[in-house]
Design an enzyme around this catalytic site. Structure first.
Site, PDB file in Angstrom:
ATOM      1  N   ASP A 173      82.951  10.665 -26.238  1.00 33.59           N
ATOM      2  CA  ASP A 173      83.096  11.549 -25.047  1.00 33.59           C
ATOM      3  C   ASP A 173      84.642  11.396 -24.666  1.00 33.59           C
ATOM      4  O   ASP A 173      84.888  11.025 -23.374  1.00 33.59           O
ATOM      5  CB  ASP A 173      82.152  11.083 -23.864  1.00 33.59           C
ATOM      6  CG  ASP A 173      82.391  11.835 -22.654  1.00 33.59           C
ATOM      7  OD1 ASP A 173      82.579  13.274 -22.832  1.00 33.59           O
ATOM      8  OD2 ASP A 173      81.746  11.662 -21.767  1.00 33.59           O
ATOM      9  N   ASN A 178      87.924   9.740 -18.944  1.00 30.65           N
ATOM     10  CA  ASN A 178      87.640   8.420 -19.776  1.00 30.65           C
ATOM     11  C   ASN A 178      88.856   7.955 -20.491  1.00 30.65           C
ATOM     12  O   ASN A 178      88.638   7.085 -21.287  1.00 30.65           O
ATOM     13  CB  ASN A 178      86.441   8.835 -20.840  1.00 30.65           C
ATOM     14  CG  ASN A 178      85.320   9.316 -20.115  1.00 30.65           C
ATOM     15  OD1 ASN A 178      84.905   9.009 -18.961  1.00 30.65           O
ATOM     16  ND2 ASN A 178      84.281  10.109 -20.789  1.00 30.65           N
ATOM     17  N   ASP A 191      83.839   4.577 -20.118  1.00 35.50           N
ATOM     18  CA  ASP A 191      82.566   5.233 -20.377  1.00 35.50           C
ATOM     19  C   ASP A 191      82.414   5.271 -22.079  1.00 35.50           C
ATOM     20  O   ASP A 191      82.351   6.525 -22.562  1.00 35.50           O
ATOM     21  CB  ASP A 191      82.906   6.713 -19.778  1.00 35.50           C
ATOM     22  CG  ASP A 191      82.668   6.419 -18.376  1.00 35.50           C
ATOM     23  OD1 ASP A 191      82.181   5.454 -17.735  1.00 35.50           O
ATOM     24  OD2 ASP A 191      82.948   7.323 -17.548  1.00 35.50           O
TER      25      ASP A 191
END
Length: 246
Positions: A173, A178, A191
């Protein structure tokens, strides 16, 4: 909230500030120089395992404690000094170049040493299960897909699946919230619960979408130039569609 003793020791009487950025199903709080993530799904456990594997390989938050109490999972980590890339408002081109450098670092890790499987056989099965179980948030689809059903999108996903995979260790992701930036370089990745061995276009797709959303579409090309590779637009489209199921 009653916390496990190992985490309550560090929290003490510090204020807890809820974090609202991101699409995690878990609840997240910043507590001084720490973060606490709490959830009832495997997401929190998956992230704890991946943070421990990444430690010493690439910069990620240190795991201070991980506990499971009943259905709740608690992940307590050290914050990384810096700011999320989406919050960097000056010199976006420099940040885009830093994002490319960070992704090359991740993709240089040894695929054979990574124990986490995010290949299409595995992830497509999860996408199908999410769609059939009604776990896909159809109100959160990208604008071009709003109004369609998850089952409709699943048919498109299966029809456009690539025949092969260019495997690397992926973040899973790789969007601007992030990636933590400090002094113009990537200071760490957060994350990482979806990290694993997958086609590099998984990260390309998330990065391209996030860069266009936060900085403008004109910065997507310079990102790939800095990375050193021209992406396959069909694979980008496929992995952006795949992301809708998670």
């Amino acid at each position: 909230m009653k916390l496990p003793a190992s985490i309550a020791f560090f929290v003490g009487d510090q204020p807890m500030r809820a974090e609202s950025v991101g699409r995690s199903n878990a609840r997240v709080w910043q507590i001084g120089k720490f973060y606490l993530k709490v959830g009832t799904t495997d997401e929190v456990a998956d992230e704890a395992a991946r943070l421990r594997w990444f430690a010493g390989r690439v910069p990620v938050p240190s795991v201070i404690a991980y506990e499971r109490v009943g259905d709740e999972r608690y992940l307590f980590t050290q914050a990384i000094e810096g700011v999320a890339a989406y919050a960097v408002t000056e010199q976006p081109l420099d940040t885009v170049h830093a994002l490319a450098d960070g992704l090359r670092l991740l993709h240089s890790l040894d695929v054979g040493a990574c124990p986490f499987d995010a290949r299409l056989d595995t992830v497509m099965a999860k996408a199908r299960a999410n769609a059939l179980a009604g776990r896909v948030d159809e109100t959160d689809f990208d604008d071009a897909r709003l109004g369609r059903s998850a089952l409709d999108l699943l048919g498109e996903l299966e029809a456009t699946r690539p025949d092969d995979e260019d495997l690397v260790v992926t973040h899973g992701d790789y969007c601007l919230p992030n990636v933590i930036v400090r002094n113009g370089v990537v200071a760490g990745f957060v994350d990482v619960g979806r990290a694993g061995v997958a086609d590099r276009h998984q990260d390309f797709a998330c990065a391209a979408h996030s860069i266009a959303y936060n900085y403008g579409a004109q910065f997507v090309g310079p990102f790939f130039e800095a990375y050193g590779m021209t992406p396959d637009p069909l694979r980008i489209a496929f992995y952006q569609l795949l992301d809708e199921f998670f």
